[in-house]
Design a protein around this motif. Structure first.
Motif, mmCIF file in Angstrom:
data_model
loop_
_atom_site.group_PDB
_atom_site.id
_atom_site.type_symbol
_atom_site.label_atom_id
_atom_site.label_comp_id
_atom_site.label_asym_id
_atom_site.label_seq_id
_atom_site.Cartn_x
_atom_site.Cartn_y
_atom_site.Cartn_z
ATOM 1 N N GLY A 129 0.794 -1.221 0.000
ATOM 2 C CA GLY A 129 0.000 0.000 0.000
ATOM 3 C C GLY A 129 0.822 1.262 0.000
ATOM 4 N N HIS A 130 2.085 1.147 0.400
ATOM 5 C CA HIS A 130 2.918 2.347 0.529
ATOM 6 C C HIS A 130 3.830 2.587 -0.664
ATOM 7 C CE1 HIS A 130 5.605 5.301 2.331
ATOM 8 N NE2 HIS A 130 6.628 4.523 2.053
ATOM 9 N N GLU A 131 4.401 1.517 -1.220
ATOM 10 C CA GLU A 131 5.527 1.657 -2.147
ATOM 11 C C GLU A 131 5.108 1.926 -3.587
ATOM 12 O OE1 GLU A 131 9.540 1.943 -2.739
ATOM 13 O OE2 GLU A 131 8.804 1.142 -0.837
ATOM 14 N N PHE A 132 3.867 1.586 -3.949
ATOM 15 C CA PHE A 132 3.485 1.543 -5.356
ATOM 16 C C PHE A 132 2.347 2.509 -5.671
ATOM 17 C CE2 PHE A 132 5.095 -2.569 -3.962
ATOM 18 C CZ PHE A 132 6.169 -2.719 -4.830
ATOM 19 N N GLY A 133 2.328 2.969 -6.933
ATOM 20 C CA GLY A 133 1.287 3.887 -7.368
ATOM 21 C C GLY A 133 0.199 3.235 -8.190
ATOM 22 N N MET A 134 0.378 1.956 -8.506
ATOM 23 C CA MET A 134 -0.570 1.241 -9.358
ATOM 24 C C MET A 134 -0.674 -0.197 -8.869
ATOM 25 S SD MET A 134 -2.435 1.614 -12.235
ATOM 26 C CE MET A 134 -1.631 2.843 -13.274
ATOM 27 N N ILE A 135 -1.876 -0.760 -8.910
ATOM 28 C CA ILE A 135 -2.107 -2.138 -8.514
ATOM 29 C C ILE A 135 -2.778 -2.884 -9.672
ATOM 30 C CG2 ILE A 135 -3.390 -3.661 -6.956
ATOM 31 C CD1 ILE A 135 -1.146 -2.297 -5.527
ATOM 32 N N THR A 136 -2.326 -4.105 -9.929
ATOM 33 C CA THR A 136 -2.981 -4.994 -10.894
ATOM 34 C C THR A 136 -3.474 -6.238 -10.156
ATOM 35 O OG1 THR A 136 -1.516 -4.301 -12.701
ATOM 36 C CG2 THR A 136 -2.717 -6.361 -12.994
ATOM 37 N N PRO A 137 -4.763 -6.552 -10.214
ATOM 38 C CA PRO A 137 -5.238 -7.822 -9.638
ATOM 39 C C PRO A 137 -4.716 -8.992 -10.470
ATOM 40 C CG PRO A 137 -7.047 -6.278 -10.026
ATOM 41 C CD PRO A 137 -5.869 -5.762 -10.771
ATOM 42 N N GLY A 138 -3.981 -9.900 -9.826
ATOM 43 C CA GLY A 138 -3.381 -10.992 -10.577
ATOM 44 C C GLY A 138 -4.391 -11.955 -11.165
ATOM 45 N N ASN A 139 -5.457 -12.259 -10.424
ATOM 46 C CA ASN A 139 -6.411 -13.268 -10.876
ATOM 47 C C ASN A 139 -7.878 -12.877 -10.715
ATOM 48 O OD1 ASN A 139 -4.755 -15.721 -11.656
ATOM 49 N ND2 ASN A 139 -3.933 -15.321 -9.617
ATOM 50 N N SER A 140 -8.177 -11.911 -9.880
ATOM 51 C CA SER A 140 -9.567 -11.718 -9.454
ATOM 52 C C SER A 140 -10.450 -11.008 -10.467
ATOM 53 C CB SER A 140 -9.606 -10.955 -8.127
ATOM 54 O OG SER A 140 -8.956 -9.709 -8.232
ATOM 55 N N MET A 141 -9.892 -10.545 -11.597
ATOM 56 C CA MET A 141 -10.718 -9.947 -12.640
ATOM 57 C C MET A 141 -10.775 -10.801 -13.899
ATOM 58 S SD MET A 141 -10.016 -5.849 -12.382
ATOM 59 C CE MET A 141 -10.450 -4.920 -10.904
ATOM 60 N N LYS A 142 -10.194 -11.994 -13.834
ATOM 61 C CA LYS A 142 -10.227 -12.900 -14.984
ATOM 62 C C LYS A 142 -11.613 -13.552 -15.089
ATOM 63 C CE LYS A 142 -5.251 -13.638 -14.933
ATOM 64 N NZ LYS A 142 -4.139 -14.507 -14.500
ATOM 65 N N TRP A 143 -11.908 -14.093 -16.261
ATOM 66 C CA TRP A 143 -13.256 -14.575 -16.573
ATOM 67 C C TRP A 143 -13.702 -15.651 -15.590
ATOM 68 C CZ3 TRP A 143 -14.957 -14.272 -22.280
ATOM 69 C CH2 TRP A 143 -16.340 -14.485 -22.388
ATOM 70 N N GLU A 144 -12.812 -16.576 -15.281
ATOM 71 C CA GLU A 144 -13.135 -17.672 -14.360
ATOM 72 C C GLU A 144 -13.623 -17.145 -13.006
ATOM 73 O OE1 GLU A 144 -10.686 -21.666 -13.552
ATOM 74 O OE2 GLU A 144 -9.712 -19.868 -12.731
ATOM 75 N N ALA A 145 -13.038 -16.027 -12.564
ATOM 76 C CA ALA A 145 -13.395 -15.462 -11.266
ATOM 77 C C ALA A 145 -14.643 -14.593 -11.328
ATOM 78 C CB ALA A 145 -12.226 -14.637 -10.726
ATOM 79 N N THR A 146 -14.843 -13.898 -12.439
ATOM 80 C CA THR A 146 -15.897 -12.886 -12.489
ATOM 81 C C THR A 146 -17.228 -13.376 -13.049
ATOM 82 O OG1 THR A 146 -15.039 -12.125 -14.622
ATOM 83 C CG2 THR A 146 -14.265 -10.962 -12.644
ATOM 84 N N GLU A 147 -17.197 -14.426 -13.883
ATOM 85 C CA GLU A 147 -18.448 -14.986 -14.416
ATOM 86 C C GLU A 147 -18.386 -16.506 -14.328
ATOM 87 O OE1 GLU A 147 -21.481 -14.573 -18.278
ATOM 88 O OE2 GLU A 147 -19.413 -13.857 -18.452
ATOM 89 N N PRO A 148 -18.416 -17.051 -13.112
ATOM 90 C CA PRO A 148 -18.248 -18.498 -12.935
ATOM 91 C C PRO A 148 -19.385 -19.314 -13.543
ATOM 92 C CG PRO A 148 -18.884 -17.457 -10.877
ATOM 93 C CD PRO A 148 -18.595 -16.351 -11.839
ATOM 94 N N ARG A 149 -20.582 -18.726 -13.633
ATOM 95 C CA ARG A 149 -21.713 -19.332 -14.337
ATOM 96 C C ARG A 149 -22.230 -18.331 -15.363
ATOM 97 N NH1 ARG A 149 -26.134 -20.610 -10.303
ATOM 98 N NH2 ARG A 149 -25.176 -18.930 -9.077
ATOM 99 N N GLN A 150 -22.725 -18.814 -16.464
ATOM 100 C CA GLN A 150 -23.122 -17.909 -17.533
ATOM 101 C C GLN A 150 -24.153 -16.897 -17.040
ATOM 102 O OE1 GLN A 150 -24.468 -19.791 -21.142
ATOM 103 N NE2 GLN A 150 -24.659 -17.848 -22.248
ATOM 104 N N GLY A 151 -23.821 -15.649 -17.223
ATOM 105 C CA GLY A 151 -24.720 -14.566 -16.845
ATOM 106 C C GLY A 151 -24.763 -14.258 -15.361
#
Length: 357
Positions: free
Chosen positions: A74-96
């Motif tokens: 939280g202190h050292e960086f100006g940008m964060i990338t979610p490694g896995n939590s915005m990928k399709w498997e995580a965000t739409e586990p069932r269709q729709g």
């Protein structure tokens, strides 16, 4: 603004005694004291910002419970990338049926620490849910599914995500098209469609294509260069090219990196080093760590040398949570901090590069 009032001798004496105590405590404190000293110094994010860039890190939800880790994240960086939590498997586990819980957690962490977010990733051949990969789709069906997924996710994060890796890893090493579900069903036009749909959902977000082994000029980066030319000619909303920069000492440094960044900049595109790590064959030695530091310094200098290279993201910042050992057995030590969160020569090399220009 610092005070211009001269301190009294009493205050000077107290300050000197306090400083001596702090030095003594730091000497005895080992890595914890080093971390404290880091905290008081200009951060990598601060130093990059002075050049109009960002310096960021990927992270993943399970590690956000490690408070010693999150303090530095939280202190050292100006940008964060979610490694896995915005990928399709995580965000739409069932269709729709969408679940943004984990992505929201990372976005909230970034917001609380005044950090921007790079979204990763909307269209990729990996980490797809079973409902998507277990059946055959007509072109019309898959276009509908793809558009709905992209626009639902991008709208959910509208105004909260600075940039998206819209399409990830679309080409093979020789520059031919990767035979993904999307390419085989929709043809190469799926990339232009994905970019247009994402732009409709959030017109202010920067939209990237992203890949690995594209740091040097060669067949794979040439394929992206030709694609970018085509998309720009068609007025498709492509804003940037992401070079992952998962490097390995045993394969040599991509010496044409700066030239490669420049040619994409001449197309009117931003570039970013999006997933940086520099792995080595274990065990790590002083010689290998010194070489790794040189590579981190050189890639930082290459980005700073090209005006439209907007930033650098390490693929997490500590060896404790690196993905490398699991996927490349016998390799590791790839990041600027070690497993105990102590800065390595690579960290100091990055600082040196950011401070000198």
């Amino acid at each position: 603004m610092p005070s211009t009032t001269r301190p009294s001798r009493l205050r000077l004496g107290f300050a000197g005694a306090l400083a001596a105590l702090l030095v003594a405590a730091g000497t005895a404190g080992g890595p914890a004291a080093q971390a404290g000293e880091q905290h008081r110094a200009k951060t990598l994010g601060d130093l990059a910002q002075r050049h109009g860039r960002y310096f960021g890190s990927a992270t993943d939800n399970p590690v956000l419970t490690d408070t010693a880790y999150t303090k530095i994240l939280g202190h050292e960086f100006g940008m964060i990338t979610p490694g896995n939590s915005m990928k399709w498997e995580a965000t739409e586990p069932r269709q729709g049926v969408f679940d943004f819980t984990k992505g929201d957690e990372v976005v909230e962490f970034a917001r609380a620490n005044r950090q921007k977010v790079r979204g990763h990733t909307l269209v990729w051949h990996n980490q797809l849910p079973g409902w998507l990969t277990s059946r055959q789709w007509t072109a019309d069906e898959l276009r509908t599914v793809l558009k709905n997924h992209i626009q639902t996710e991008v709208r959910h994060y509208r105004g909260k995500v600075y940039a998206w890796d819209v399409v990830n890893e679309a080409f093979n090493e020789d520059g031919t098209w990767r035979e993904s579900l999307f390419y085989k069903t929709l043809g190469p036009g799926y990339i232009a469609d994905a970019l247009r749909w994402a732009h409709e959902a959030d017109p202010k977000a920067k939209l990237y294509v992203n890949d690995y082994n594209v740091e040097a000029v060669g067949p794979k980066s040439d394929a992206y260069y030709a694609l970018a030319q085509q998309l720009k000619a068609q007025r498709v909303p492509l804003h940037g090219f992401g070079l992952q920069a998962h490097l390995a000492l045993q394969y040599g440094y991509p010496t044409t990196l700066e030239d490669n960044l420049r040619r994409f900049a001449r197309l009117g595109l931003d570039t970013a080093l999006t997933e940086v790590d520099v792995r080595m064959l274990l065990p790590a030695t002083e010689e290998k760590l010194a070489q790794q530091a040189d590579w981190y310094r050189d890639l930082t200098k290459a980005c700073l040398a090209v005006r439209r290279c907007v930033g650098i993201t390490v693929w997490d910042w500590t060896d404790k949570y690196s993905w490398i050992p699991e996927f490349f057995p016998g390799e590791g030590a790839a990041l600027p901090w070690d497993e105990q969160f102590a800065p390595k020569p690579a960290y100091h090399a990055i600082r040196d590069a950011l401070k000198r220009r």
